[in-house]
Design an enzyme around this catalytic site. Sequence first.
Site, PDB file in Angstrom:
ATOM      1  N   ASP A   1      23.320  56.735  -6.099  1.00 34.76           N
ATOM      2  CA  ASP A   1      23.421  58.179  -5.867  1.00 34.76           C
ATOM      3  C   ASP A   1      23.913  58.927  -7.102  1.00 34.76           C
ATOM      4  OD1 ASP A   1      22.887  57.314  -3.321  1.00 34.76           O
ATOM      5  OD2 ASP A   1      24.518  58.435  -2.388  1.00 34.76           O
TER       6      ASP A   1
ATOM      7  N   HIS B   1      26.725  54.188  -7.190  1.00 34.16           N
ATOM      8  CA  HIS B   1      26.513  55.410  -7.966  1.00 34.16           C
ATOM      9  C   HIS B   1      26.208  55.060  -9.408  1.00 34.16           C
ATOM     10  CE1 HIS B   1      28.984  56.538  -4.479  1.00 34.16           C
ATOM     11  NE2 HIS B   1      28.415  57.728  -4.571  1.00 34.16           N
TER      12      HIS B   1
HETATM   13 ZN   LIG Z   1      26.646  61.681  -3.837  1.00 36.08          ZN
END
Ligand SMILES: [Zn+2]
Length: 280
Positions: free
Chosen positions: A61, A207
């Site tokens: 992400d 991430h």
């Molecule tokens: Zn996020």
Amino acid sequence: MCILRLLLFCLLGMFGSLLLRADDAAPQNKEKSKPTAEKEQSGITFDWIHVDGPYVALTFDDGPSSKLTPKLLDLLAAHHIKATFFLIGENAAENPELVAREARDGHEVANHSWSHPNLAKMSDDGVRGQLRRTDDAIKNALGKSPTLMRPPYGSITLRQKRWINQEFGYKVILWDVDPLDWRRPGASVVCNRIVKNTRAGSIVLAHDIHPGTIDAMPCVLKELEAKGFKFVTVSELIAMETPLPPKPSPTPKPSLPPKASPAPTSAPAKSTSSSPTPQN
Ligand SMILES: [Zn+2]
């Protein structure tokens, strides 16, 4: 008289704090109705997929990051692994060539809002703008729209899921494995958390904007491969979904409807996803 007044103040103070505590508890009660709500969202929302086989989806992400994402893409290519990237529209618009490379390498590219707000607290028009601008940025880079979205922080209402699915055609993707890598606990901790909690059908949250996450990935890929896992994109994982086996019941005809259960076979690795301020 003075003492009486003091007592009155004390009592008022106690009532006040009790009321405040009741307010704090309200959101938790809402959360408890989640399993039923998720059931209604069958076919729209996914946090884990029941599959026959050792398939998992790695998701990254908040990128693309011009510094870190290329390094991750090199590593994934070396392992012939396909992942899914939930992009921030602002970053996608700044790095269209990276978005194009993600798709060219066989990864799935999806919508994670324009600027990472809490969608559950926004107006419909605000949410619409966040998703539309990101959809446009991805479409500019790839020539086609994504089919998945992930709400920042996993925060989205049942009503929003419905209209977003109707209006954009998006499936709403959450996760069942969260290493809390945004807290930057160090590469080995991130690796251990992912390897420990991943099971067949898992959607792993990470991430590609934190150096420690990128540094953890050689270990993650090596360990998960050693356990026999195969990596697919989220849409591929959803396409593999098989029906859940019926739950064996000791009583043939239960008089009450079965309780909504979050995980039919074994509990999903939700250990860390209930953090108060997740940065997904
Ligand atoms: Zn996020």
